[in-house]
Design a protein around this motif. Structure first.
Motif, PDB file in Angstrom:
ATOM      1  N   ASP A 111      -8.798   2.858  -5.807  1.00  0.00           N
ATOM      2  CA  ASP A 111      -7.812   1.779  -5.810  1.00  0.00           C
ATOM      3  C   ASP A 111      -6.511   2.260  -6.437  1.00  0.00           C
ATOM      4  OD1 ASP A 111      -9.385  -0.231  -4.594  1.00  0.00           O
ATOM      5  OD2 ASP A 111     -10.463  -0.511  -6.476  1.00  0.00           O
ATOM      6  N   LEU A 112      -5.399   1.791  -5.863  1.00  0.00           N
ATOM      7  CA  LEU A 112      -4.070   2.234  -6.273  1.00  0.00           C
ATOM      8  C   LEU A 112      -3.133   1.050  -6.424  1.00  0.00           C
ATOM      9  CD1 LEU A 112      -3.798   4.973  -3.523  1.00  0.00           C
ATOM     10  CD2 LEU A 112      -4.344   5.390  -5.916  1.00  0.00           C
ATOM     11  N   ARG A 113      -2.017   1.283  -7.092  1.00  0.00           N
ATOM     12  CA  ARG A 113      -0.919   0.317  -7.156  1.00  0.00           C
ATOM     13  C   ARG A 113       0.322   0.994  -6.607  1.00  0.00           C
ATOM     14  NH1 ARG A 113       2.508  -1.699 -11.791  1.00  0.00           N
ATOM     15  NH2 ARG A 113       3.624  -3.396 -10.785  1.00  0.00           N
ATOM     16  N   PRO A 114       0.626   0.816  -5.315  1.00  0.00           N
ATOM     17  CA  PRO A 114       1.783   1.461  -4.712  1.00  0.00           C
ATOM     18  C   PRO A 114       3.079   1.017  -5.403  1.00  0.00           C
ATOM     19  CG  PRO A 114       0.365   0.527  -3.026  1.00  0.00           C
ATOM     20  CD  PRO A 114      -0.119   0.008  -4.343  1.00  0.00           C
ATOM     21  N   LEU A 115       3.947   1.994  -5.653  1.00  0.00           N
ATOM     22  CA  LEU A 115       5.227   1.706  -6.309  1.00  0.00           C
ATOM     23  C   LEU A 115       6.404   1.791  -5.367  1.00  0.00           C
ATOM     24  CD1 LEU A 115       4.644   3.645  -9.640  1.00  0.00           C
ATOM     25  CD2 LEU A 115       4.285   1.214  -9.168  1.00  0.00           C
ATOM     26  N   GLY A 116       6.281   2.510  -4.266  1.00  0.00           N
ATOM     27  CA  GLY A 116       7.375   2.633  -3.305  1.00  0.00           C
ATOM     28  C   GLY A 116       7.408   4.027  -2.727  1.00  0.00           C
ATOM     29  N   GLY A 117       8.410   4.285  -1.900  1.00  0.00           N
ATOM     30  CA  GLY A 117       8.562   5.582  -1.274  1.00  0.00           C
ATOM     31  C   GLY A 117       8.922   5.418   0.190  1.00  0.00           C
ATOM     32  N   THR A 118       9.120   6.525   0.837  1.00  0.00           N
ATOM     33  CA  THR A 118       9.482   6.516   2.253  1.00  0.00           C
ATOM     34  C   THR A 118       8.349   5.907   3.069  1.00  0.00           C
ATOM     35  OG1 THR A 118      10.780   8.499   1.918  1.00  0.00           O
ATOM     36  CG2 THR A 118      10.146   7.992   4.182  1.00  0.00           C
ATOM     37  N   GLY A 119       8.688   4.982   3.945  1.00  0.00           N
ATOM     38  CA  GLY A 119       7.712   4.371   4.823  1.00  0.00           C
ATOM     39  C   GLY A 119       7.211   3.027   4.360  1.00  0.00           C
ATOM     40  N   LEU A 120       7.419   2.675   3.111  1.00  0.00           N
ATOM     41  CA  LEU A 120       6.988   1.362   2.645  1.00  0.00           C
ATOM     42  C   LEU A 120       8.154   0.395   2.643  1.00  0.00           C
ATOM     43  CD1 LEU A 120       4.639   2.025  -0.408  1.00  0.00           C
ATOM     44  CD2 LEU A 120       4.023   1.274   1.875  1.00  0.00           C
ATOM     45  N   PRO A 121       7.922  -0.814   3.125  1.00  0.00           N
ATOM     46  CA  PRO A 121       8.997  -1.803   3.093  1.00  0.00           C
ATOM     47  C   PRO A 121       9.380  -2.121   1.651  1.00  0.00           C
ATOM     48  CG  PRO A 121       7.042  -2.691   4.212  1.00  0.00           C
ATOM     49  CD  PRO A 121       6.701  -1.330   3.716  1.00  0.00           C
TER      50      PRO A 121
END
Length: 110
Positions: A98-108
């Motif tokens: 499990d992760l907590r996405p923070l951002g980056g290319t490809g994420l809205p």
């Protein structure tokens, strides 16, 4: 936007090992699952990856708007591909990170 200001997106890496020689069938089935999720509310990324050195190992990279979106989508019938079709190809239970996405290319962005 800082990490503390990010919406409560969830992400996960899922490692699935197919029964010996069934990696391609598992990949094809998961690609159909991914296709069925294309317009699913809250599904931001559902990417199927074949391990470069383990032909029977598939990694799924998921990003969801929130836990509820993931639960709704993955507990559904998954369109033409039922979860049973995936499970019957597996050599054992999937491994989840499990992760907590923070951002980056490809994420809205929020």
């Amino acid at each position: 936007m800082t990490a503390e200001q990010q919406p409560e997106r969830i992400g996960r890496y899922v490692r699935m090992v197919a029964q010996p020689g069934r990696g391609a069938a598992l990949a094809d089935t998961l690609l159909r699952v991914a296709s069925g999720l294309r317009d699913t509310p809250g599904c931001e990324l559902y990417l199927i990856n074949l391990s470069a050195d383990e032909p029977d190992t598939i990694w799924v990279t998921e990003v969801w708007a929130d836990e509820a979106a993931s639960d709704r989508a993955l507990s559904a019938d998954l369109g033409d591909v039922g979860i049973g079709e995936v499970l019957e190809l597996l050599a054992g239970p999937p491994e989840l990170v499990d992760l907590r996405p923070l951002g980056g290319t490809g994420l809205p962005t929020g």
